[in-house]
Design a protein around this motif. Structure first.
Motif, short mmCIF file in Angstrom:
data_model
loop_
_atom_site.label_atom_id
_atom_site.label_comp_id
_atom_site.label_asym_id
_atom_site.label_seq_id
_atom_site.Cartn_x
_atom_site.Cartn_y
_atom_site.Cartn_z
N ALA A 44 0.83 -1.28 0.00
CA ALA A 44 -0.15 -0.05 0.00
C ALA A 44 0.99 1.41 -0.04
O ALA A 44 0.47 2.27 -0.70
CB ALA A 44 -1.07 -0.07 1.19
N PRO A 45 1.87 1.42 0.71
CA PRO A 45 2.66 2.67 0.74
C PRO A 45 3.05 3.07 -0.55
O PRO A 45 3.52 4.07 -0.95
CB PRO A 45 3.87 2.38 1.80
CG PRO A 45 3.15 1.22 2.58
CD PRO A 45 2.35 0.37 1.73
N GLY A 46 3.55 1.99 -1.36
CA GLY A 46 4.04 2.16 -2.77
C GLY A 46 2.97 2.87 -3.64
O GLY A 46 3.57 3.09 -4.78
N PHE A 47 1.73 2.96 -3.15
CA PHE A 47 0.92 3.54 -4.30
C PHE A 47 0.36 5.07 -3.85
O PHE A 47 -0.71 5.46 -4.36
CB PHE A 47 -0.65 2.61 -4.12
CG PHE A 47 -0.25 1.64 -5.14
CD1 PHE A 47 -0.26 1.57 -6.60
CD2 PHE A 47 0.25 0.27 -4.57
CE1 PHE A 47 -0.05 0.41 -7.41
CE2 PHE A 47 0.31 -0.68 -5.26
CZ PHE A 47 0.34 -0.78 -6.51
N ARG A 48 1.34 5.64 -2.76
CA ARG A 48 0.83 7.05 -2.46
C ARG A 48 1.04 7.63 -4.00
O ARG A 48 2.02 7.46 -4.62
CB ARG A 48 1.78 7.60 -1.27
CG ARG A 48 3.20 7.46 -1.52
CD ARG A 48 3.78 7.69 -0.37
NE ARG A 48 5.47 7.62 -0.52
CZ ARG A 48 6.18 6.79 -0.73
NH1 ARG A 48 5.68 5.27 -0.61
NH2 ARG A 48 7.40 6.76 -1.04
N GLY A 49 0.22 8.64 -4.16
CA GLY A 49 0.21 9.51 -5.36
C GLY A 49 -0.37 8.93 -6.61
O GLY A 49 -0.16 9.67 -7.58
N VAL A 50 -0.90 7.78 -6.22
CA VAL A 50 -1.76 7.10 -7.47
C VAL A 50 -3.20 7.18 -7.19
O VAL A 50 -3.53 7.12 -6.13
CB VAL A 50 -1.35 5.77 -7.62
CG1 VAL A 50 -1.88 5.02 -8.69
CG2 VAL A 50 0.34 5.44 -7.96
N GLY A 51 -3.65 7.38 -8.33
CA GLY A 51 -5.14 7.82 -8.30
C GLY A 51 -6.17 6.37 -7.94
O GLY A 51 -5.51 5.27 -8.27
N THR A 52 -7.32 6.48 -7.70
CA THR A 52 -8.17 5.32 -7.20
C THR A 52 -8.23 4.21 -8.37
O THR A 52 -8.16 3.18 -7.92
CB THR A 52 -9.34 5.85 -6.41
OG1 THR A 52 -9.22 7.05 -5.69
CG2 THR A 52 -10.22 4.92 -5.84
N ALA A 53 -8.64 4.51 -9.35
CA ALA A 53 -8.96 3.87 -10.55
C ALA A 53 -7.81 3.12 -10.85
O ALA A 53 -7.67 1.88 -10.96
CB ALA A 53 -9.33 4.56 -11.78
N LYS A 54 -6.50 3.64 -10.81
CA LYS A 54 -5.42 2.72 -11.15
C LYS A 54 -5.15 1.87 -9.84
O LYS A 54 -4.48 0.84 -10.18
CB LYS A 54 -4.16 3.69 -11.32
CG LYS A 54 -4.25 4.41 -12.78
CD LYS A 54 -3.03 5.31 -13.04
CE LYS A 54 -3.37 6.27 -14.16
NZ LYS A 54 -2.65 7.67 -14.19
N ARG A 55 -5.48 2.29 -8.66
CA ARG A 55 -5.33 1.55 -7.48
C ARG A 55 -6.15 0.07 -7.65
O ARG A 55 -5.66 -0.95 -7.15
CB ARG A 55 -5.68 2.22 -6.19
CG ARG A 55 -4.57 3.23 -5.82
CD ARG A 55 -5.07 3.90 -4.79
NE ARG A 55 -4.18 4.88 -4.13
CZ ARG A 55 -3.41 4.84 -3.03
NH1 ARG A 55 -3.81 4.15 -2.24
NH2 ARG A 55 -2.53 5.80 -2.88
#
Lengths: 241, 108
Positions: free
Chosen positions: A99-110
């Protein structure tokens, strides 16, 4: 093209290239899996459309292989879902770690990243995902192996589905699904508490196989988890004293 | 066997059961944390579930626990090859070979 440069900034492409190169040799291991998966779905009696539908909607080898015998036995729906959930619960832990690796990434891409998460991608990406600052680079590094895995999984499952049609029924090809589950289980059971969880889970499921609604499987999974956890606790205490 | 349209409902529900755990924390971010005890206990779920599916399949023949049956022999061979070698194809070749060899030898 400047427009594509905005959707995929150069650092995304850099990350994607590096992630792909790192993952490529490992990804060969997916090929036998996907072939077996395709053959197992076909020998369960799925049409090619149904089999590819499952492969695309579910996209989770263990849960697919594990639920096939239950679907074939017309087990109740809730049991099939609970089994799939139990087989994929480990991803809650992987997901929390990444999870910490996805900071700054939008919800759809998550959501996309979550759906495409596999054991191999997790193992490949965890370290770089946690120790790189650029969110575009991180996303590229994650998505390239993830999308590549998805492609391999679909293509080789499709080959497996059609290959199964040329193989006589008395070859018992569906047993390859059982072997596949064994191959997944063996490396897990190298750790003692995990072995105990597997032994207790397997023995309970065998003893409780006549419980109504196949409830025995759920009881066995819970018993296995409890036994593994207890064994870990005991080892921990023994080490402390 | 033929499956009706309800098969697609099964796929969608299995899909949710597999995608929600994967997406959980990636989507929620670090706003929520899983209790440590639960994290440790959950690690045992896949091993317990795999064994709970495999064991009855290879141990039970004709409704009874049967120690001498071709499937159990094949499973033993698969376990042995998977523990000794890393070749991903070998357990399938050896396991299927053992299944048919034992069936042939026992005349069934």
């Amino acid at each position: 093209m400047p427009s594509s440069g905005q959707i995929f900034p150069s650092s995304f492409r850099g990350g994607a290239r590096e992630g792909f190169i790192t993952f490529l040799p490992l990804s060969v291991g997916l090929v036998p899996w996907a072939l077996v998966m395709g053959m197992a779905m076909a020998s369960t009696g799925f049409t090619p459309l149904q089999a590819m539908g499952m492969n695309i909607i579910v996209f989770a080898g263990t849960a697919q292989l594990g639920t096939l015998p239950l679907i074939a036995a017309e087990a109740p729906l809730w049991l099939i879902v609970v089994t799939a959930l139990a087989l994929n619960l480990r991803f809650v832990i992987f997901s929390a770690a990444l999870a910490p690796g996805f900071r700054g990434v939008g919800t759809a891409k998550r959501w996309l990243a979550g759906h495409l998460l596999t054991d191999g991608v997790f193992a490949t990406c965890l370290d770089k995902m946690l120790h790189t600052d650029d969110p575009h680079w991180r996303l590229g590094y994650y998505l390239a192996p993830a999308v590549w895995s998805w492609l391999l999984w679909q293509v080789f499952a499709l080959i497996g589905i059609y290959a199964a049609g040329f193989i006589p029924k008395q070859w018992s090809l569906e047993f390859m699904a059982t072997i596949a589950l064994i191959v997944l289980l063996v490396p897990m059971a190298r750790v003692r508490p995990m072995l105990i969880a597997a032994l207790v889970g397997g023995a309970s499921a065998t003893l409780l196989r006549n419980m109504p609604l196949r409830l025995g499987v759920v009881v066995a999974i819970c018993a296995g988890i409890a036994a593994g956890f207890a064994a870990e606790h005991r080892e921990h205490k023994a080490r402390q004293s | 066997m033929n499956f009706d349209a309800s098969l697609w409902l099964i796929f969608i529900l299995i899909g949710l059961a597999t995608t929600l755990p994967r997406a959980s924390f990636i989507v929620l971010g670090s706003r929520v944390a899983l209790p440590l005890v639960l994290q440790r206990a959950l690690r045992y779920a896949p091993a317990a579930a795999l064994a709970a599916i495999v064991a009855p399949d290879v141990l039970v023949a004709g409704g009874q626990v049967e120690i001498l049956n071709p499937k159990l022999a094949a499973a033993g061979v698969a376990v042995a090859t998977a523990s000794l070698w890393r070749n991903p194809w070998l357990p399938f070749i050896a396991g299927m070979g053992a299944l048919h060899a034992v069936r042939y030898l026992s005349g069934s």
